[in-house]
Scaffold this active site. Structure first.
Site, PDB file in Angstrom:
ATOM      1  N   MET A  64      -0.173   1.108   4.806  1.00 29.57           N
ATOM      2  CA  MET A  64      -0.917   1.639   6.077  1.00 29.57           C
ATOM      3  C   MET A  64      -1.850   0.568   6.258  1.00 29.57           C
ATOM      4  O   MET A  64      -2.411   0.123   5.402  1.00 29.57           O
ATOM      5  CB  MET A  64      -1.411   2.914   5.657  1.00 29.57           C
ATOM      6  CG  MET A  64      -1.785   3.581   6.925  1.00 29.57           C
ATOM      7  SD  MET A  64      -2.855   5.338   6.405  1.00 29.57           S
ATOM      8  CE  MET A  64      -1.432   6.053   5.401  1.00 29.57           C
ATOM      9  N   ASP A 108      -4.569  -4.635   5.901  1.00 28.55           N
ATOM     10  CA  ASP A 108      -4.712  -5.719   4.721  1.00 28.55           C
ATOM     11  C   ASP A 108      -3.581  -6.961   4.539  1.00 28.55           C
ATOM     12  O   ASP A 108      -2.457  -6.069   4.102  1.00 28.55           O
ATOM     13  CB  ASP A 108      -5.093  -4.856   3.505  1.00 28.55           C
ATOM     14  CG  ASP A 108      -5.640  -5.686   2.286  1.00 28.55           C
ATOM     15  OD1 ASP A 108      -6.319  -6.770   2.717  1.00 28.55           O
ATOM     16  OD2 ASP A 108      -5.460  -5.357   1.131  1.00 28.55           O
ATOM     17  N   SER A 121       1.007  -1.147  -0.045  1.00 28.84           N
ATOM     18  CA  SER A 121      -0.103   0.068   0.058  1.00 28.84           C
ATOM     19  C   SER A 121       0.688   1.138   0.086  1.00 28.84           C
ATOM     20  O   SER A 121       1.638   1.473  -0.844  1.00 28.84           O
ATOM     21  CB  SER A 121      -0.903   0.007   1.402  1.00 28.84           C
ATOM     22  OG  SER A 121      -1.789   1.056   1.126  1.00 28.84           O
ATOM     23  N   THR A 122       0.932   2.153   0.886  1.00 24.99           N
ATOM     24  CA  THR A 122       1.442   3.409   1.018  1.00 24.99           C
ATOM     25  C   THR A 122       3.057   3.308   0.767  1.00 24.99           C
ATOM     26  O   THR A 122       3.595   2.389   1.741  1.00 24.99           O
ATOM     27  CB  THR A 122       1.451   4.019   2.221  1.00 24.99           C
ATOM     28  OG1 THR A 122      -0.159   4.161   2.486  1.00 24.99           O
ATOM     29  CG2 THR A 122       2.026   5.571   2.209  1.00 24.99           C
ATOM     30  N   HIS A 165      -2.717  -0.919  -3.334  1.00 24.75           N
ATOM     31  CA  HIS A 165      -3.810  -0.086  -3.236  1.00 24.75           C
ATOM     32  C   HIS A 165      -3.596   1.010  -4.247  1.00 24.75           C
ATOM     33  O   HIS A 165      -2.581   1.835  -3.847  1.00 24.75           O
ATOM     34  CB  HIS A 165      -4.103   0.397  -1.752  1.00 24.75           C
ATOM     35  CG  HIS A 165      -4.075  -1.062  -0.944  1.00 24.75           C
ATOM     36  ND1 HIS A 165      -3.893  -0.915   0.521  1.00 24.75           N
ATOM     37  CD2 HIS A 165      -4.701  -2.158  -0.924  1.00 24.75           C
ATOM     38  CE1 HIS A 165      -4.277  -2.128   1.076  1.00 24.75           C
ATOM     39  NE2 HIS A 165      -4.723  -2.867   0.163  1.00 24.75           N
TER      40      HIS A 165
END
Length: 361
Positions: free
Chosen positions: A289, A292, A171-172, A197
């Site tokens: 972040m 997940d 993600s991030t 993401h």
């Protein structure tokens, strides 16, 4: 309690006012200034020393990318891009992440923004609070990684097991971390499926940019696509990516169902789809972040997969890998620089050797 100070940089007074109004009720966040162009922003950064910057990329006097390059060289700080959901916006945002911006938030039209204000507020506040926790050391690391991503393709004699698969979730900070892993992989690498993401309008351009700089072939995954050696498949930004085994082959399946773990695509969904052939899978959780992928990784480990997490010191945000660590869902914790090599070394083992290695964890 010291408040997180924010400088808003955007040439639109309407957008600046929306961002200020969005943050005005947050007890621990204070907008200390606003700038309509990078020249004014430069002076206000010196004067106000904000903790976080929100930055539009299309402004007068100096484009946002040039401004960001100068900022990351002279005064690295958390920058959250406000990005339009267009092809041009995707390219600029992905370039900004390469330069060192920590995250981005999709900026719809003013009318859409007003209509989705609560959702916009939740996302912006979460990203500001997360962004301010990132140490400048990680900015420097990010820049260093972006600058040495050439000529490091690994030597590999090929996989010993048919349908051996690598699955990556992030993600991030993940766009650059994924690039760092993939750019080192050789043309005969095991196939890779990826859930990052990212908005729908960005995932295709992300795949194309990776394809242009990697030895392996990188696609945005399509429904029913057969999974092949030397290829990577990235989940579209609005669909869950699963893998199914049919006969002697593996295939991508896209699913337009509800969000899982607050995300679509979800890493947990991808990982859970691999459980039927888990003993022939390597699963990796990179920077990001939230949580997940953590439970999905634990499910895979318990089903016989080899599971890796990126270590804290090389992660922009140790959220998803940290949650997996807390669950003891990982077999190994590695610095980002070592992950590609570890993946191909394990892929060179035969079935018995893989089982013996996994039994050691």
């Amino acid at each position: 309690m010291r408040k997180i100070t924010v400088l808003v940089v955007d040439d639109s007074s309407v957008i600046r006012n929306i961002v200020k109004d969005t943050l005005k009720d947050e007890l621990d966040i204070e907008v200390v200034g606003e700038a309509e162009d990078p020249i004014i922003a430069r002076d206000l950064i010196k004067k106000l020393n904000p903790d976080v910057l929100t930055l539009d990329v299309e402004m007068p006097n100096m484009d946002g990318i040039t401004f960001l390059k100068n900022l990351m060289r002279l005064r690295p700080m958390p920058v959250i891009m406000l990005s339009t959901l267009t092809t041009k916006g995707a390219d600029i945002t992905l370039e900004a992440l390469e330069i060192g911006a920590v995250d981005f938030i999709a900026k719809p039209s003013v009318a859409e923004l007003l209509a989705t204000k609560n959702s916009f507020k939740q996302t912006l506040v979460r990203k500001i609070k997360q962004g301010v926790t990132i140490e400048q050391r990680n900015f420097k690391l990010s820049n260093a990684l972006a600058g040495k991503t050439e000529n490091q393709v690994l030597r590999f004699n090929g996989v010993k097991r048919a349908d051996h698969l690598i699955a990556i979730g992030a993600s991030t900070g993940g766009t650059e971390a994924i690039k760092k892993v993939l750019i080192n992989l050789p043309e005969n690498s095991p196939p890779i499926v990826i859930t990052q993401h990212i908005p729908k309008s960005f995932s295709g351009r992300f795949a194309e940019r990776l394809d242009s700089c990697c030895k392996i072939t990188v696609f945005e995954a399509q429904h029913g696509q057969k999974i092949k050696t030397g290829h990577a498949y990235i989940a579209p930004g609005d669909m869950h990516l699963k893998v199914v085994k049919r006969g002697a082959g593996l295939f991508c399946t896209l699913e337009d169902s509800a969000e899982v773990s607050r995300h679509k695509p979800s890493v947990d969904v991808l990982f859970d789809s691999l459980i039927p052939f888990a003993d022939n899978v390597q699963a990796v959780l990179l920077t990001g972040m939230g949580r997940d992928g953590a439970q999905g990784m634990l499910n895979l480990k318990e089903s016989g997969a080899r599971t890796l997490i990126q270590d804290k010191s090389s992660s922009l945000i140790w959220g998803m890998p940290g949650k997996a660590y807390a669950l003891n869902a990982h077999c190994e914790e590695l610095p980002l620089d070592n992950i590609a090599n570890s993946l191909v070394n394990f892929a060179s083992l035969n079935k018995a050797e893989m089982k013996k290695k996994n039994d050691e964890y």
